[in-house]
Design an enzyme around this catalytic site. Structure first.
Site, PDB file in Angstrom:
ATOM      1  N   LYS A   9       0.901  -1.083   0.022  1.00 57.19           N
ATOM      2  CA  LYS A   9      -0.139   0.000  -0.028  1.00 57.19           C
ATOM      3  C   LYS A   9       0.941   1.386   0.057  1.00 57.19           C
ATOM      4  O   LYS A   9       2.025   1.264   0.167  1.00 57.19           O
ATOM      5  CB  LYS A   9      -0.966  -0.069   1.216  1.00 57.19           C
ATOM      6  N   TYR A  49     -11.950  -2.912  -3.967  1.00 52.90           N
ATOM      7  CA  TYR A  49     -12.518  -3.263  -2.434  1.00 52.90           C
ATOM      8  C   TYR A  49     -14.159  -2.866  -2.642  1.00 52.90           C
ATOM      9  O   TYR A  49     -14.792  -2.671  -1.638  1.00 52.90           O
ATOM     10  CB  TYR A  49     -11.917  -1.858  -1.476  1.00 52.90           C
ATOM     11  N   PHE A  57     -15.669   3.050   6.637  1.00 50.27           N
ATOM     12  CA  PHE A  57     -14.397   3.648   6.346  1.00 50.27           C
ATOM     13  C   PHE A  57     -14.169   3.424   4.837  1.00 50.27           C
ATOM     14  O   PHE A  57     -12.902   3.752   4.404  1.00 50.27           O
ATOM     15  CB  PHE A  57     -13.477   2.828   6.926  1.00 50.27           C
ATOM     16  N   ARG A  86      -1.711 -14.830   3.706  1.00 52.84           N
ATOM     17  CA  ARG A  86      -2.457 -14.050   4.760  1.00 52.84           C
ATOM     18  C   ARG A  86      -1.960 -14.111   6.029  1.00 52.84           C
ATOM     19  O   ARG A  86      -2.172 -13.361   7.017  1.00 52.84           O
ATOM     20  CB  ARG A  86      -4.094 -14.416   4.659  1.00 52.84           C
ATOM     21  N   THR A  92      -6.141  -7.824  10.281  1.00 54.02           N
ATOM     22  CA  THR A  92      -6.370  -6.301   9.593  1.00 54.02           C
ATOM     23  C   THR A  92      -5.719  -5.383  10.604  1.00 54.02           C
ATOM     24  O   THR A  92      -4.995  -4.240  10.202  1.00 54.02           O
ATOM     25  CB  THR A  92      -8.006  -6.102   9.578  1.00 54.02           C
ATOM     26  N   ARG A 103       2.302  -7.263   9.172  1.00 52.41           N
ATOM     27  CA  ARG A 103       1.622  -6.086   9.920  1.00 52.41           C
ATOM     28  C   ARG A 103       2.167  -6.064  11.380  1.00 52.41           C
ATOM     29  O   ARG A 103       2.276  -4.774  11.989  1.00 52.41           O
ATOM     30  CB  ARG A 103       0.033  -6.152   9.707  1.00 52.41           C
ATOM     31  N   ASN A 113      -2.004   0.046   7.086  1.00 52.43           N
ATOM     32  CA  ASN A 113      -1.341  -1.423   7.430  1.00 52.43           C
ATOM     33  C   ASN A 113      -0.470  -2.139   6.522  1.00 52.43           C
ATOM     34  O   ASN A 113      -0.449  -3.231   6.220  1.00 52.43           O
ATOM     35  CB  ASN A 113      -2.560  -2.401   7.883  1.00 52.43           C
ATOM     36  N   HIS A 116      -1.670  -5.474   1.352  1.00 47.99           N
ATOM     37  CA  HIS A 116      -2.949  -6.456   1.105  1.00 47.99           C
ATOM     38  C   HIS A 116      -2.792  -7.616   0.563  1.00 47.99           C
ATOM     39  O   HIS A 116      -1.831  -7.682  -0.095  1.00 47.99           O
ATOM     40  CB  HIS A 116      -3.938  -5.462   0.007  1.00 47.99           C
ATOM     41  N   GLU A 127      -8.825 -10.288  -8.522  1.00 46.94           N
ATOM     42  CA  GLU A 127      -7.907  -9.501  -8.210  1.00 46.94           C
ATOM     43  C   GLU A 127      -6.538  -9.500  -9.314  1.00 46.94           C
ATOM     44  O   GLU A 127      -6.085  -8.348  -9.630  1.00 46.94           O
ATOM     45  CB  GLU A 127      -7.290  -9.124  -6.829  1.00 46.94           C
TER      46      GLU A 127
END
Ligand code: GTP
Ligand code: MG
Length: 151
Positions: A9, A49, A57, A86, A92, A103, A113, A116, A127
């Site tokens: 990100k 998203y 948010f 993941r 998250t 993270r 964070n 992704h 994706e």
């Protein structure tokens, strides 16, 4: 083997964590088969998203992701890469992520964070198709695969 979509990100790019993140995935045994730096527009981020559009948010998330400079889009390949990717990312909220996760080790705030990762094999396929043209994803076999996989 399966593939997943991951993205550094804007905060991760600005903090120069891209190499650290790629290194963790590669050292595990996963193969980087797609890679590009892009500045996504609102349309691309909204599509990415799309499942979160009812969340409070969402607007801020789309604005942040589309107006904070480039992201690094990646495709990784390997056994169990979607789910284990993941696990390597953490949950998250970085403050709830275990040490040893990306993270957990590198981030503090849920809105910053750092990375992704697709949350299933079907989202992963969607994706990858959203961010990469087919010819932008390479057909690479890890030269060490005989030492990473029993067969
Ligand atoms: P991604 O890998 O980015 O998809 O994160 P995730 O799968 O761990 O979480 P989710 O898909 O539910 O949310 C996507 C992103 O929205 C998160 O990574 C956060 O950056 C942001 N987000 C999720 N929940 C919250 C929240 O409660 N507050 C804020 N400010 N941002 C949130
Ligand atoms: Mg998600």
């Amino acid at each position: 083997y399966e593939r997943t979509f991951m993205m550094v990100k804007p905060d991760g790019v600005q903090r120069q964590l891209t190499g650290e993140i790629i290194k963790r995935m590669e050292t595990k045994g996963y193969v980087l088969v797609g890679l590009k730096m892009v500045t996504p527009d609102e349309k691309l981020v909204s599509q990415h998203y799309d499942d979160l559009k009812a969340r409070p948010f969402y607007k801020g998330l789309v604005k942040y992701m589309s107006s904070s400079g480039p992201v690094v889009a990646m495709v990784f390949q390997g056994k169990g890469v979607v789910d284990y990717g993941r696990v390597m990312i953490g949950v998250t909220d970085p403050l709830k992520s275990a040490p040893g996760t990306i993270r957990g080790d590198l981030s503090v705030d849920v809105g910053r964070n750092t990375i992704h990762g697709s949350d299933g094999t079907s989202p992963a396929q969607d994706e990858i198709a959203l961010w990469f043209k087919p010819e932008e994803v390479a057909d690479i076999k890890n030269c060490a695969s005989a030492w990473i996989y029993e067969k």
